[in-house]
Structures are given as structure tokens and as C-alpha cells.
Design an enzyme around this catalytic site. Sequence first.
Site, PDB file in Angstrom:
ATOM      1  CB  CYS A  65      -0.921   0.001   1.219  1.00  0.00           C
ATOM      2  SG  CYS A  65      -2.010   1.438   1.248  1.00  0.00           S
ATOM      3  CB  CYS A  72      -0.741   0.076   8.288  1.00  0.00           C
ATOM      4  SG  CYS A  72      -1.484  -1.219   7.265  1.00  0.00           S
ATOM      5  CB  CYS A 109     -15.123  -7.403   6.983  1.00  0.00           C
ATOM      6  SG  CYS A 109     -16.453  -7.240   8.175  1.00  0.00           S
ATOM      7  CB  CYS A 140     -18.269  -5.232   5.778  1.00  0.00           C
ATOM      8  SG  CYS A 140     -17.331  -3.770   6.267  1.00  0.00           S
ATOM      9  NE  ARG A 279     -17.428  -5.649  14.245  1.00  0.00           N
ATOM     10  CZ  ARG A 279     -17.909  -4.740  13.394  1.00  0.00           C
ATOM     11  NH1 ARG A 279     -17.117  -3.835  12.885  1.00  0.00           N
ATOM     12  NH2 ARG A 279     -19.178  -4.765  13.056  1.00  0.00           N
TER      13      ARG A 279
HETATM   14  N1  SAM Z   1      -6.599   0.489   3.250  1.00  0.00           N
HETATM   15  C1  SAM Z   1      -7.866   0.699   3.794  1.00  0.00           C
HETATM   16  C2  SAM Z   1      -7.915   1.827   4.777  1.00  0.00           C
HETATM   17  O1  SAM Z   1      -6.909   2.162   5.370  1.00  0.00           O
HETATM   18  O2  SAM Z   1      -9.004   2.383   4.964  1.00  0.00           O
HETATM   19  C3  SAM Z   1      -8.489  -0.524   4.420  1.00  0.00           C
HETATM   20  C4  SAM Z   1      -7.654  -1.475   5.244  1.00  0.00           C
HETATM   21  S1  SAM Z   1      -6.940  -0.804   6.737  1.00  0.00           S
HETATM   22  C5  SAM Z   1      -5.842  -2.097   7.208  1.00  0.00           C
HETATM   23  C6  SAM Z   1      -8.285  -0.851   7.890  1.00  0.00           C
HETATM   24  C7  SAM Z   1      -8.037  -0.365   9.293  1.00  0.00           C
HETATM   25  O3  SAM Z   1      -7.289  -1.329  10.012  1.00  0.00           O
HETATM   26  C8  SAM Z   1      -7.249   0.897   9.495  1.00  0.00           C
HETATM   27  O4  SAM Z   1      -8.010   2.058   9.274  1.00  0.00           O
HETATM   28  C9  SAM Z   1      -6.849   0.781  10.951  1.00  0.00           C
HETATM   29  O5  SAM Z   1      -7.829   1.365  11.783  1.00  0.00           O
HETATM   30  C10 SAM Z   1      -6.820  -0.724  11.191  1.00  0.00           C
HETATM   31  N2  SAM Z   1      -5.445  -1.184  11.453  1.00  0.00           N
HETATM   32  C11 SAM Z   1      -4.442  -1.314  10.563  1.00  0.00           C
HETATM   33  N3  SAM Z   1      -3.312  -1.735  11.162  1.00  0.00           N
HETATM   34  C12 SAM Z   1      -3.605  -1.877  12.473  1.00  0.00           C
HETATM   35  C13 SAM Z   1      -2.854  -2.260  13.620  1.00  0.00           C
HETATM   36  N4  SAM Z   1      -1.559  -2.580  13.533  1.00  0.00           N
HETATM   37  N5  SAM Z   1      -3.470  -2.297  14.820  1.00  0.00           N
HETATM   38  C14 SAM Z   1      -4.780  -1.970  14.926  1.00  0.00           C
HETATM   39  N6  SAM Z   1      -5.541  -1.575  13.878  1.00  0.00           N
HETATM   40  C15 SAM Z   1      -4.967  -1.521  12.680  1.00  0.00           C
HETATM   41 FE1  SF4 Z   2      -2.769   1.269   3.371  1.00  0.00          FE
HETATM   42 FE2  SF4 Z   2      -2.596   0.146   5.759  1.00  0.00          FE
HETATM   43 FE3  SF4 Z   2      -3.026   2.768   5.575  1.00  0.00          FE
HETATM   44 FE4  SF4 Z   2      -4.998   1.013   4.834  1.00  0.00          FE
HETATM   45  S1  SF4 Z   2      -4.147   1.320   6.891  1.00  0.00           S
HETATM   46  S2  SF4 Z   2      -4.317   2.856   3.744  1.00  0.00           S
HETATM   47  S3  SF4 Z   2      -3.718  -0.658   4.018  1.00  0.00           S
HETATM   48  S4  SF4 Z   2      -1.170   1.663   4.896  1.00  0.00           S
END
Ligand code: SAM
Ligand code: SF4
Length: 344
Positions: A65, A72, A109, A140, A279
Site C-alpha cells: 500500500c 500498518c 468483511c 462489508c 466492535r
Molecule cells: N486500506 C484501507 C484503509 O486504510 O481504509 C483498508 C484497510 S486498513 C488495514 C483498515 C483499518 O485497520 C485501518 O483504518 C486501521 O484502523 C486498522 N489497522 C491497521 N493496522 C492496524 C494495527 N496494527 N493495529 C490496529 N488496527 C490496525
Molecule cells: Fe494502506 Fe494500511 Fe493505511 Fe490502509 S491502513 S491505507 S492498508 S497503509
Amino acid sequence: MNAVISEPISHFDGLRHDWTLAEVEALFELPFMDLVYRAQTVHRQHHAPNRVQMSTLLSIKTGGCPEDCGYCPQSIHYDTGVARDAMMPVEAVVAAARTAQAAGATRFCMGAAFRSPKKKDIERVAQMIREVKELGLEACATLGMLTPEQAHELKDAGLDYYNHNVDSSEEFYNKIITTRTYQHRLDTLAAVRNADLKVCSGGIVGMGETRTDRAGMLVTLANLPEHPQSVPINQLVQVKGTPLADAKGEVVAPAAVDGFEFVRTIAVARILMPLAQVRLSAGREAMSDELQALAFMAGASSIFYGEKLLTTGNPDVERDRQLLARLKIEPETQTQTDARSGCC
Ligand code: SAM
Ligand code: SF4
Ligand code: DTB
């Protein structure tokens, strides 16, 4: 303190959308037992007290990404060992949805590591949505930023919910993500709402944000034109290689949040957004059964269910079944889910 106790109804839906930061901070300041009692009281007015809805996640397109979200594991900016995969074939996604349904999930989801999806991505996800809906599950998706047209295309395919988290307060958000703005997030939420999709939006606790940031995040969500129908509250899962973990995966966030503060965040979300599914989301693997029970007492009405979140672990199905059985909490059935969400 009086400001917290009187709650004028100020919106056409009979719910408050005019919370001030001071009021919400005052809720966080309440004695723990008073806060949880109040949240549980709101919870019992609108939700079955001993029932939890279960959603299963699948990463349909993992890694690579371009965004730099500091938490992330899927960002190309960090070396986390997460492999970059192409989008999964539709049949494999439907097979995973069947497995989730057989295990007891009522919502499936689909998550993709996109900044924003392209036309061909939307077409493929639309096919996945149609097939997941055929199984009788709620669908979702979380695919990053959407245009209004894309939101309509997903709605036309039968999507029920779109997940797009505000993640924190605007002030703290700007410290953990530089490749997009908070306003981008709010614009996508508006596109989703205007396409008549249900909104799933919440955030992460434990990134080094202050209590004021946690309150600010909940004020943003509660003061949206409609409350999100789903509010995921994640505890940060620290992943080695991301800026929010050091080389050993240990805490570098200045103030790791304690369990009671996490439960307070759930309780305040429940009080501000009485009808939402709140949730208990990422981070459960590191939580004791007792902490999770406190989160349910404070108004959590849903969990992510299944061994994996997107790339990180989640409690195994057997542990969750035992936990719910010990608490005499029943998993929400598909019929109950459909009735609650006004479906079918
Ligand atoms: N890329 C899209 C976005 O960011 O909207 C969808 C996937 S993203 C992984 C979805 C959500 O996962 C993020 O907005 C964040 O809240 C949660 N998330 C990602 N990494 C995480 C982590 N290490 N611990 C907790 N929540 C996390
Ligand atoms: Fe990309 Fe992760 Fe950010 Fe979603 S949360 S936009 S997957 S870097
Ligand atoms: C949400 O708020 N949490 C889920 C879901 N929405 C998409 C994702 C949690 C991801 C945790 C880190 C991972 O497994 O990669």
C-alpha cells in the site's frame, strides 16, 4: 459535570450530534464504575444484553500500500515482512466466506491494502459482494478512499457496510499519516453515506495519543450527520518494522494505554452512539478474558471472529466460543442480524 448529565436531543433522528470535546472528556473523567454503569444502561435500552454479533475479516489484497499509516504492516514504507499479493480470485474469497459462515459469522468483511481502488478492482469486488450476499451473509468492504460513483457501484452490487476509520483525532492523525488528510477520510465517509451504504468507522487506541485525542475521535464520529452504524475500536497491534513498534516489536508509543482506558473508550463510544454496533476489534489476542468481559459490560456488541484479522492474529475460534459460553453470551444469528439491520 452537569453538562454531561443533561443530554438535549438535537437532531432529526432523535440522537445527539452536537457533543463538545469538554462534555466527552468529562465522560472519560467519570469514576470507572459510574461510566460503565451508564454505558451498560444505554446498551440495555437498545441492544440485547447477552448477545454479540460476529464479523469475519479477509484480506483480499494484501500489502504494497502506498499510504504511510504509521501503525500498518501493509504499507510499502515499512519493512514488516508482509508479502505483497495480487487480489484473490473470487472463488477463493467465496470459499472463505462459506467457512466463516459455517463457523458462525454473520458479516464478512473484505479488506484491501489500497489508497483507493481502480475501476477493475471495483468490478472484481462487486462480483465478490454479489456472491457473498448470495450466501445470506452481510457484506462489508474496506478498500481505501472511494469516489461517490464507486460507492454507488458497491451499493448496486449489494454491499451492506463500508469500513473507513477516522482512526484518531484530526490533530493526532496528522502525526501518524502524511499521505492523506483527515478531510479525505471524511469525504469518503460522506460518499458512502450518500450512496445509502451503512458506515463502519472507528479508530485505534494505544498509538501514543492522549485521552483528549480519544475523546476528539469519538466527537468526530458522533457528530457526523448520521452516527456510523458500526464503530470498531481497535487496540494497536504493534507490528515489528512499523514506526509504532521498535525493532523487537516493543512499545515505542509514548503511553501504551492500559486496559481500563481501553474500556473507557468503548463505554464512551456506547454512550455517544447508542444504536451503533460497537466492535471490540483488533488487539483481542493480547487481552485477558476478563478485560474482554469488561468491554462487553461497557457496551461492546460485536467482535472480529476467526484466527486472523487482515495480516495479524486474532483469538482462535475455540477460545472465543469458550469465552462466550462462560459469559453466557450468545452469538447473534443471521436472522437476528438481518432483523436488526432492517434487511430482507
Ligand atoms: N486500506 C484501507 C484503509 O486504510 O481504509 C483498508 C484497510 S486498513 C488495514 C483498515 C483499518 O485497520 C485501518 O483504518 C486501521 O484502523 C486498522 N489497522 C491497521 N493496522 C492496524 C494495527 N496494527 N493495529 C490496529 N488496527 C490496525
Ligand atoms: Fe494502506 Fe494500511 Fe493505511 Fe490502509 S491502513 S491505507 S492498508 S497503509
Ligand atoms: C477495523 O477497524 N479493524 C480491522 C478492520 N476494520 C478492517 C482491521 C484490523 C487490522 C489489524 C492489523 C492487521 O491484521 O493487519
